[in-house]
Design a protein around this motif. Structure first.
Motif, PDB file in Angstrom:
ATOM      1  N   LEU A 300       0.828  -1.203   0.000  1.00 33.86           N
ATOM      2  CA  LEU A 300       0.000   0.000   0.000  1.00 33.86           C
ATOM      3  C   LEU A 300       0.865   1.257   0.000  1.00 33.86           C
ATOM      4  CD1 LEU A 300      -2.747   1.381   0.178  1.00 33.86           C
ATOM      5  CD2 LEU A 300      -2.651   1.101   2.676  1.00 33.86           C
ATOM      6  N   THR A 301       1.955   1.243   0.758  1.00 33.56           N
ATOM      7  CA  THR A 301       2.851   2.404   0.803  1.00 33.56           C
ATOM      8  C   THR A 301       3.455   2.686  -0.569  1.00 33.56           C
ATOM      9  OG1 THR A 301       3.391   1.871   3.101  1.00 33.56           O
ATOM     10  CG2 THR A 301       4.866   3.387   1.949  1.00 33.56           C
ATOM     11  N   LEU A 302       3.881   1.635  -1.266  1.00 32.48           N
ATOM     12  CA  LEU A 302       4.451   1.837  -2.598  1.00 32.48           C
ATOM     13  C   LEU A 302       3.412   2.398  -3.563  1.00 32.48           C
ATOM     14  CD1 LEU A 302       6.716  -1.297  -3.174  1.00 32.48           C
ATOM     15  CD2 LEU A 302       7.339   0.967  -2.342  1.00 32.48           C
ATOM     16  N   ARG A 303       2.184   1.880  -3.476  1.00 32.73           N
ATOM     17  CA  ARG A 303       1.133   2.390  -4.369  1.00 32.73           C
ATOM     18  C   ARG A 303       0.861   3.869  -4.093  1.00 32.73           C
ATOM     19  NH1 ARG A 303      -1.005  -2.828  -3.353  1.00 32.73           N
ATOM     20  NH2 ARG A 303      -2.491  -2.073  -1.804  1.00 32.73           N
ATOM     21  N   CYS A 304       0.837   4.246  -2.823  1.00 25.42           N
ATOM     22  CA  CYS A 304       0.598   5.650  -2.472  1.00 25.42           C
ATOM     23  C   CYS A 304       1.726   6.549  -2.986  1.00 25.42           C
ATOM     24  CB  CYS A 304       0.462   5.798  -0.957  1.00 25.42           C
ATOM     25  SG  CYS A 304      -1.049   5.062  -0.274  1.00 25.42           S
ATOM     26  N   ALA A 305       2.987   6.061  -2.875  1.00 25.39           N
ATOM     27  CA  ALA A 305       4.121   6.854  -3.347  1.00 25.39           C
ATOM     28  C   ALA A 305       4.035   7.080  -4.852  1.00 25.39           C
ATOM     29  CB  ALA A 305       5.433   6.164  -2.980  1.00 25.39           C
ATOM     30  N   LEU A 306       3.670   6.034  -5.606  1.00 26.95           N
ATOM     31  CA  LEU A 306       3.569   6.183  -7.061  1.00 26.95           C
ATOM     32  C   LEU A 306       2.382   7.062  -7.456  1.00 26.95           C
ATOM     33  CD1 LEU A 306       4.605   2.732  -8.541  1.00 26.95           C
ATOM     34  CD2 LEU A 306       5.921   4.817  -8.324  1.00 26.95           C
ATOM     35  N   LEU A 388       6.650  20.452 -22.164  1.00 29.29           N
ATOM     36  CA  LEU A 388       5.373  19.752 -22.056  1.00 29.29           C
ATOM     37  C   LEU A 388       5.384  18.369 -22.706  1.00 29.29           C
ATOM     38  CD1 LEU A 388       2.559  20.007 -20.896  1.00 29.29           C
ATOM     39  CD2 LEU A 388       1.822  21.081 -23.048  1.00 29.29           C
ATOM     40  N   PRO A 389       5.896  18.198 -23.935  1.00 29.82           N
ATOM     41  CA  PRO A 389       5.957  16.841 -24.497  1.00 29.82           C
ATOM     42  C   PRO A 389       6.838  15.895 -23.677  1.00 29.82           C
ATOM     43  CG  PRO A 389       6.213  18.473 -26.230  1.00 29.82           C
ATOM     44  CD  PRO A 389       6.304  19.210 -24.931  1.00 29.82           C
ATOM     45  N   THR A 390       7.954  16.405 -23.145  1.00 25.73           N
ATOM     46  CA  THR A 390       8.825  15.561 -22.320  1.00 25.73           C
ATOM     47  C   THR A 390       8.102  15.115 -21.063  1.00 25.73           C
ATOM     48  OG1 THR A 390      10.782  16.725 -23.153  1.00 25.73           O
ATOM     49  CG2 THR A 390      11.048  15.443 -21.129  1.00 25.73           C
ATOM     50  N   VAL A 391       7.375  16.032 -20.444  1.00 25.26           N
ATOM     51  CA  VAL A 391       6.572  15.671 -19.268  1.00 25.26           C
ATOM     52  C   VAL A 391       5.563  14.591 -19.632  1.00 25.26           C
ATOM     53  CG1 VAL A 391       4.835  16.504 -17.630  1.00 25.26           C
ATOM     54  CG2 VAL A 391       6.874  17.873 -18.087  1.00 25.26           C
ATOM     55  N   GLY A 392       4.933  14.726 -20.783  1.00 25.58           N
ATOM     56  CA  GLY A 392       3.937  13.738 -21.209  1.00 25.58           C
ATOM     57  C   GLY A 392       4.546  12.358 -21.428  1.00 25.58           C
ATOM     58  N   ILE A 393       5.735  12.316 -22.007  1.00 24.31           N
ATOM     59  CA  ILE A 393       6.393  11.028 -22.266  1.00 24.31           C
ATOM     60  C   ILE A 393       6.731  10.333 -20.945  1.00 24.31           C
ATOM     61  CG2 ILE A 393       8.484   9.963 -23.197  1.00 24.31           C
ATOM     62  CD1 ILE A 393       8.456  12.193 -25.355  1.00 24.31           C
ATOM     63  N   VAL A 394       7.354  11.080 -20.030  1.00 25.23           N
ATOM     64  CA  VAL A 394       7.733  10.488 -18.743  1.00 25.23           C
ATOM     65  C   VAL A 394       6.490  10.088 -17.953  1.00 25.23           C
ATOM     66  CG1 VAL A 394       8.945  10.902 -16.561  1.00 25.23           C
ATOM     67  CG2 VAL A 394       9.885  11.808 -18.699  1.00 25.23           C
ATOM     68  N   TRP A 395       5.449  10.918 -18.005  1.00 26.47           N
ATOM     69  CA  TRP A 395       4.214  10.637 -17.262  1.00 26.47           C
ATOM     70  C   TRP A 395       3.538   9.369 -17.788  1.00 26.47           C
ATOM     71  CZ3 TRP A 395      -1.296  11.877 -18.210  1.00 26.47           C
ATOM     72  CH2 TRP A 395      -2.075  11.764 -17.048  1.00 26.47           C
ATOM     73  N   SER A 396       3.610   9.133 -19.083  1.00 28.36           N
ATOM     74  CA  SER A 396       3.028   7.907 -19.643  1.00 28.36           C
ATOM     75  C   SER A 396       3.677   6.674 -19.025  1.00 28.36           C
ATOM     76  CB  SER A 396       3.206   7.893 -21.163  1.00 28.36           C
ATOM     77  OG  SER A 396       2.573   8.995 -21.769  1.00 28.36           O
ATOM     78  N   GLY A 397       5.007   6.711 -18.861  1.00 26.82           N
ATOM     79  CA  GLY A 397       5.689   5.600 -18.216  1.00 26.82           C
ATOM     80  C   GLY A 397       5.278   5.442 -16.767  1.00 26.82           C
ATOM     81  N   LEU A 398       5.069   6.569 -16.067  1.00 26.01           N
ATOM     82  CA  LEU A 398       4.606   6.497 -14.678  1.00 26.01           C
ATOM     83  C   LEU A 398       3.232   5.837 -14.588  1.00 26.01           C
ATOM     84  CD1 LEU A 398       5.654  10.007 -13.272  1.00 26.01           C
ATOM     85  CD2 LEU A 398       6.534   7.778 -12.554  1.00 26.01           C
ATOM     86  N   LEU A 399       2.366   6.149 -15.531  1.00 27.44           N
ATOM     87  CA  LEU A 399       1.040   5.519 -15.545  1.00 27.44           C
ATOM     88  C   LEU A 399       1.154   4.011 -15.736  1.00 27.44           C
ATOM     89  CD1 LEU A 399      -1.084   8.039 -17.670  1.00 27.44           C
ATOM     90  CD2 LEU A 399      -1.243   7.627 -15.214  1.00 27.44           C
ATOM     91  N   LEU A 400       2.062   3.583 -16.605  1.00 27.25           N
ATOM     92  CA  LEU A 400       2.221   2.152 -16.866  1.00 27.25           C
ATOM     93  C   LEU A 400       2.723   1.401 -15.640  1.00 27.25           C
ATOM     94  CD1 LEU A 400       3.757   2.159 -20.467  1.00 27.25           C
ATOM     95  CD2 LEU A 400       1.480   1.388 -19.796  1.00 27.25           C
ATOM     96  N   ILE A 401       3.763   1.921 -14.978  1.00 23.75           N
ATOM     97  CA  ILE A 401       4.296   1.177 -13.832  1.00 23.75           C
ATOM     98  C   ILE A 401       3.353   1.252 -12.634  1.00 23.75           C
ATOM     99  CG2 ILE A 401       6.679   1.502 -14.574  1.00 23.75           C
ATOM    100  CD1 ILE A 401       6.985   3.556 -12.325  1.00 23.75           C
ATOM    101  N   THR A 402       2.593   2.344 -12.519  1.00 22.74           N
ATOM    102  CA  THR A 402       1.603   2.418 -11.436  1.00 22.74           C
ATOM    103  C   THR A 402       0.473   1.423 -11.686  1.00 22.74           C
ATOM    104  OG1 THR A 402       2.118   4.764 -11.129  1.00 22.74           O
ATOM    105  CG2 THR A 402       0.077   3.957 -10.142  1.00 22.74           C
ATOM    106  N   GLY A 403       0.034   1.327 -12.941  1.00 27.11           N
ATOM    107  CA  GLY A 403      -0.980   0.332 -13.272  1.00 27.11           C
ATOM    108  C   GLY A 403      -0.500  -1.076 -13.004  1.00 27.11           C
ATOM    109  N   LEU A 405       1.687  -1.948 -10.766  1.00 30.05           N
ATOM    110  CA  LEU A 405       1.739  -2.134  -9.318  1.00 30.05           C
ATOM    111  C   LEU A 405       0.365  -2.446  -8.749  1.00 30.05           C
ATOM    112  CD1 LEU A 405       3.828  -2.021  -7.042  1.00 30.05           C
ATOM    113  CD2 LEU A 405       3.253   0.377  -6.703  1.00 30.05           C
ATOM    114  N   PHE A 406      -0.676  -1.850  -9.318  1.00 29.20           N
ATOM    115  CA  PHE A 406      -2.030  -2.103  -8.829  1.00 29.20           C
ATOM    116  C   PHE A 406      -2.571  -3.447  -9.321  1.00 29.20           C
ATOM    117  CE2 PHE A 406      -2.063   2.281  -7.584  1.00 29.20           C
ATOM    118  CZ  PHE A 406      -3.038   2.371  -6.593  1.00 29.20           C
ATOM    119  N   LEU A 407      -2.181  -3.868 -10.532  1.00 26.76           N
ATOM    120  CA  LEU A 407      -2.742  -5.078 -11.118  1.00 26.76           C
ATOM    121  C   LEU A 407      -1.979  -6.342 -10.744  1.00 26.76           C
ATOM    122  CD1 LEU A 407      -3.565  -3.751 -14.711  1.00 26.76           C
ATOM    123  CD2 LEU A 407      -5.148  -4.127 -12.811  1.00 26.76           C
ATOM    124  N   SER A 408      -0.695  -6.215 -10.406  1.00 28.99           N
ATOM    125  CA  SER A 408       0.120  -7.392 -10.111  1.00 28.99           C
ATOM    126  C   SER A 408      -0.280  -8.010  -8.772  1.00 28.99           C
ATOM    127  CB  SER A 408       1.602  -7.008 -10.081  1.00 28.99           C
ATOM    128  OG  SER A 408       2.390  -8.065  -9.580  1.00 28.99           O
TER     129      SER A 408
END
Length: 419
Positions: A300-306, A388-403, A405-408
């Motif tokens: 839960l702590t890791l999910r909250c951090a992400l 802004l595009p760089t933020v979007g690229i990095v944020w897309s990766g954050l969404l993937l690893i957070t997803g 973490l929630f699904l695994s």
């Protein structure tokens, strides 16, 4: 065989682990490393200034930095296997002595050489410092995981993060002051700090490792043993992948702040304050970790951090004022500190003592490889695409690893090991 600090049990049942403040070997290791870390931060600040002062070239300073990081990519795998073979206490003493000699040789290089030979010698020292530091870090991580019971590992890792964060804040100021007095003084201070660590290591009584098997295999087979163990343990393997991307995200955070500061013509003093606020966020996150572990589950702590990363990081694409930049930078630093302490504590607690060096070596190889490639990619993205595009690229990766973490299922069910 030496008595392990984790093996404290009476005839009537298990006892509570001794407090870290009463754990003699841990305190000697921790305090010695604290003094050494402060000295190292002075050298890390002063060495690029020294190179620039001698060559009038930023590129020369960048090359020295790259040479210092190169051993982490080239030598992490064999270094991890060798650290698992050798006696830890002896390796720590030898590494500390060699680091002291390397740092002390910087003033000697300035006095005894000149011209291109001096620069080549300084480059060789940079590579040597990186190589010895790699071995020193691997053996220190494994030793700390041995002298501290599993239930106290988060506290020990958090205390180490407090030292690292404090040195990151104090070290540049101290290094700058010493360099202004004499350009050799930061390196002399670092060498003296290594003497303090060397003295503390001699007073440690325990071997800081379990009894090792006597047979020796080929080094490649031992490296493969570490790879096999990591591949078969899905949680630790997943933590490695998540850590690699989060570390790249932190690098992106630093580069984004620097780019925004330049675009908005924010004074360098305010930029320094923004970075300092990030250091305060790191310290606060490390201080919060031990009580959090007692109240909140590991997964839960890791999910909250992400989640904090996912919601806060996109703000870089829209904010331009120093106050908001500092707030975002501090929030990300706090979340990263919590994430790092929990992940590192879990890894140290789960990995067998005989494999600590190899698994940590694998971690460093992948982390530094990702950072080496990713940092260049981030720089190119900021230069050619913009913020802004760089933020979007990095944020897309954050969404993937957070997803992930929630699904695994393995990550959701992960709990911190107990003694």
């Amino acid at each position: 065989m030496a008595t392990h600090p984790k093996e404290t049990a009476s005839a009537t049942g298990p006892q509570q682990p001794v407090s870290l403040w009463r754990n003699r070997d841990y305190l000697l290791l921790w305090l010695g490393q604290a003094a050494s870390s402060l000295g190292t931060s002075c050298t890390q600040f002063a060495f690029p200034l020294l190179i620039v002062g001698l060559t009038r070239s930023i590129a020369a300073a960048g090359l020295a930095y790259s040479l210092g990081q190169l051993p982490y990519v080239l030598l992490s795998l064999p270094a991890g296997a060798l650290v698992d073979r050798w006696p830890r206490k002896r390796v720590m003493i030898i590494c500390t002595f060699c680091l002291m000699v390397c740092v002390a040789s910087i003033p000697l290089a300035l006095f005894l050489t000149s011209g291109p030979l001096r620069l080549l010698l300084l480059y060789a020292i940079a590579f040597g410092l990186g190589a010895i530091s790699l071995f020193d870090e691997l053996v220190e991580l494994a030793a700390r995981a041995w002298v501290v019971p599993k239930s106290q590992l988060p506290t020990a890792v958090a205390q180490n993060e407090l030292i690292v964060g404090s040195c990151a804040l104090v070290g540049p100021a101290l290094g700058s002051l010493l360099f202004s007095i004499s350009r050799l003084l930061p390196f002399v201070t670092d060498a003296l700090s290594s003497l303090i660590l060397l003295g503390s290591l001699f007073f440690i009584r325990s071997p800081m490792q379990d009894e090792r098997r006597r047979e020796r295999h080929h080094l490649l087979l031992e490296v493969r043993e570490g790879l096999t163990w990591l591949w078969e343990h899905q949680v630790v393997c997943s933590l490695l992948l998540i850590s690699s991307y989060i570390n790249l995200t932190i690098t992106a955070s630093v580069l984004l702040v620097l780019d925004i500061v330049q675009q908005q013509h924010i004074p360098s003093v305010l930029y320094g304050l923004i970075v300092a606020v990030g250091g305060v966020g790191n310290l606060l996150g490390a201080a919060l970790c031990p009580p959090m572990l007692r109240r909140i589950r590991f997964g839960l702590t890791l999910r909250c951090a992400l989640i904090v990363f996912v919601f806060v990081f996109p703000l870089y694409g829209f904010i331009t004022t120093p106050l908001l930049l500092g707030a975002v930078f501090a929030g990300i630093a706090l979340a990263d500190s919590v994430r790092a302490v929990f992940m590192d504590s879990y890894r140290f607690a789960v990995v067998p003592d005989a494999l600590q060096g190899r698994v940590s070596g694998l971690y460093r190889l992948i982390l530094f490889s990702v950072l080496t490639i990713g940092s260049s990619a981030l720089g190119l993205s900021l230069e050619h695409l913009g913020v802004l595009p760089t933020v979007g690229i990095v944020w897309s990766g954050l969404l993937l690893i957070t997803g992930f973490l929630f699904l695994s299922r393995h990550m959701r069910q992960a709990t911190f090991p107990q003694d």
